[in-house]
Motif scaffolding. Structure first.
Motif, short mmCIF file in Angstrom:
data_model
loop_
_atom_site.label_atom_id
_atom_site.label_comp_id
_atom_site.label_asym_id
_atom_site.label_seq_id
_atom_site.Cartn_x
_atom_site.Cartn_y
_atom_site.Cartn_z
N MET A 1 0.83 -1.22 0.00
CA MET A 1 0.00 0.00 0.00
C MET A 1 0.85 1.25 0.00
O MET A 1 1.90 1.28 0.64
N ASN B 1 6.01 -9.48 -10.23
CA ASN B 1 6.35 -10.80 -9.68
C ASN B 1 5.52 -11.04 -8.41
O ASN B 1 5.67 -10.31 -7.43
N GLY C 1 7.16 -2.78 -2.18
CA GLY C 1 6.16 -1.71 -2.27
C GLY C 1 5.21 -1.91 -3.44
O GLY C 1 5.09 -3.01 -4.00
N THR C 2 4.56 -0.80 -3.83
CA THR C 2 3.50 -0.86 -4.83
C THR C 2 4.03 -0.82 -6.26
O THR C 2 3.26 -0.86 -7.22
N ALA C 3 5.34 -0.67 -6.41
CA ALA C 3 6.01 -0.65 -7.73
C ALA C 3 5.24 0.20 -8.74
O ALA C 3 4.81 -0.31 -9.79
N ASP D 1 6.11 2.09 -10.96
CA ASP D 1 6.70 2.14 -12.32
C ASP D 1 6.22 1.02 -13.23
O ASP D 1 6.29 1.13 -14.44
#
Ligand code: NAI
Length: 495
Positions: A75, A282, A270-272, A274
């Motif tokens: 989140m 993954n 984290g929420t990645a 990008d």
């Protein structure tokens, strides 16, 4: 009991929904949904955006408390403003006092350690509530800010007991306690003392202690020597991310936050943002965290089947874009999970398969809501006596000027001035001209010779502080007491 359990489900932000949907598809294929209902709850960005600074709705809190299990995706923590990290809020709200993280070399996940032939397989238990993470911070003077480090005996006992129980369950032979008790003799000293005390209830488990800086070096040089390490909160936070690096990064390091009533299972990455929405994330960390949850709930057989299928998939070279061989094209999140589903019932061949237990129905019981916050205690019936006080001053004066003023202040009281320190270093009655002082002093008053400890309570100290406050800004005050005759305070550096 109906035989079914309910699990609160917060998919998360960014890549959260993608990896959560994929993980649930895998769990469903493995039969988890025959025993568990996943109940969606609202947490994260959308809740923050509605002005809720906790980031979770009242309904989400109610459902999670009923379920006792929360499965969550990553989140977003709002930058600036009043919003706090949901992860920290959730751990504190539900007293999830132990953070268990497992680090294992996985087939198909190449690291410098796999290339060097090191097999990594150990767990970390980190205390999750206390330490500097209480967030008790104050500005004390123009130039000084303080963060209080709180370590309690019952808090230590809970986390150590959990670590030993987890070691027993996982069949581990040795538990290390890591600390910095050579410097923080009282706080980390207590953490270590309680480790030794609790270890007596687990005589079959070998114990050792290791100073945290040496631990970091040993983890990098020879990680195989560890099976389970228990650490205080801040040190555990740092060391566990270091350990994630040993096995290929945060994408392969699952995490469980265990409490007496409510436990939280989450991916640690984290929420990645990008890569969000592209279907390439993954899901391994979330799957592995989910396996910890299934085992916590008693669905041992399903967890073992999924883990074996995951290992078989990884060793076959199937991978998402963030890891694996460049010779084989990466697959997206859904195809990665479908490759695992295809292998359900199968086993890896290049690494040991996980034994498959018979236990396949929930043993977890939904928690009873406590009527009120519970007071937990370790030491009782301790005889305490007031022996003085430390008074903290905001002043730019020199040590000698502070000493002259303070000597006058305590002249006709039961106290004598015994120490002045600055940033923990003694600057009076002796000190070094090389000590640089800032605008914040500790002034220590102790009982004059002939005044017996326990002849009065703390009101005399408060009266002394009142006198000091007539001339100086008193930022804070600590009572000095003896506990069963032992000093309940540290000495200054150089005292
Ligand atoms: P991040 O972990 O989201 O991303 C760091 C890098 O790792 C990025 O390049 C990202 O693409 C990659 N990455 C992370 N997870 C991946 C996955 N499962 N598959 C493939 N690649 C992955 O860390 P960052 O960028 O510092 O934080 C982004 C947001 O996440 C922030 O809002 C932060 O507050 C939040 N966050 C939430 C956490 C949680 O809920 N447990 C933990 C850490 C950060």
């Amino acid at each position: 009991m109906s035989g079914r359990i309910s699990i609160a489900l917060a998919a998360g932000d960014g890549i959260g929904p993608e990896i959560m949907n994929a993980t649930l598809e895998l769990f469903k294929a493995a039969g988890v949904h025959d025993h568990a209902d996943f109940i969606p709850v609202e947490m994260g960005r959308s809740v923050f955006e509605k002005g809720n600074s906790r980031g979770m709705t009242d309904e989400a809190i109610r459902i999670t408390e009923q379920c006792g299990l929360l499965f969550k995706g990553p989140m977003e923590t709002p930058k600036g403003g009043g919003g706090k990290s949901i992860n920290v809020t959730a751990r504190k709200l539900w007293n999830a006092y132990a953070n268990l993280r497992q680090f294992k070399t996985l087939p198909g996940v190449e690291t410098v350690y796999t290339r060097a032939g090191h097999n990594i397989d150990f767990s970390i238990v980190r205390e999750n509530i206390e330490d500097t993470y209480g967030g008790v911070e104050h500005r004390l003077s123009n130039d000084m800010i303080q963060c209080k480090r709180l370590i309690s005996a019952p808090g230590c006992d809970e986390v150590h007991r959990f670590a030993f129980q987890a070691a027993r369950r996982l069949g581990l032979k040795k538990v290390h306690c890591s600390h910095k008790a050579n410097i923080m003799k009282m706080t980390d000293g207590l953490f270590l003392d309680r480790f030794r005390a609790v270890s007596k209830d687990f005589p079959e488990v070998e114990t050792a202690d290791v100073i945290v800086d040496a631990l970091c070096m040993n983890l990098v040089m020879k990680p195989e020597q560890f099976q389970m390490i228990v650490l205080p909160n801040l040190q555990g936070d740092i060391v566990s991310d270091l350990c994630a690096g040993l096995v290929g990064g945060l994408g392969f390091a699952p995490s469980a936050n265990i409490g007496k009533h409510i436990s939280i299972f989450e991916a640690v990455h984290g929420t990645a943002p990008d890569i969000a929405g592209r279907g390439i994330a993954n899901p391994t960390s979330l799957i592995l965290s989910g396996l910890m949850m299934l085992r916590h709930a008693g669905l041992l057989k399903q967890a073992a089947h999924i883990e074996n299928a995951l290992l078989a998939t990884l060793e076959s070279g199937v991978h998402t874009g963030d890891f694996g061989s460049k010779d084989k094209p990466a697959v997206g999140t859904i195809d990665y999970v479908r490759a695992i589903v295809e292998r359900l019932g199968g086993k890896p061949t290049t690494v040991d398969a996980v034994p498959v237990p018979e236990q396949a129905t929930p043993t977890f019981r939904h928690p009873q809501r406590p009527a009120a916050p519970h007071v937990i205690r370790t030491y009782t019936n301790v005889v305490t006596h007031v022996v003085g006080c430390d008074i903290y001053l905001d002043t730019p004066l020199s040590p000698i000027s502070v000493a002259e003023e303070m000597t006058r202040v305590c002249e006709d009281t039961p106290f004598r001035l015994t120490l002045i320190s600055n940033r923990g270093t003694q600057v009076w009655p002796t000190g070094s001209v090389y000590t640089e002082c800032v605008d914040y002093y500790r002034v220590r008053f102790e009982l004059k010779d002939g005044v017996a400890p326990g002849s009065f309570g703390q009101s005399r100290c408060v009266a002394l502080m009142d006198r000091v406050a007539e001339k100086f800004t008193v930022c804070s005050y600590e009572l000095l007491r003896s506990f069963d005759g032992a000093k309940g305070y540290s000495l200054a550096q150089g005292q």
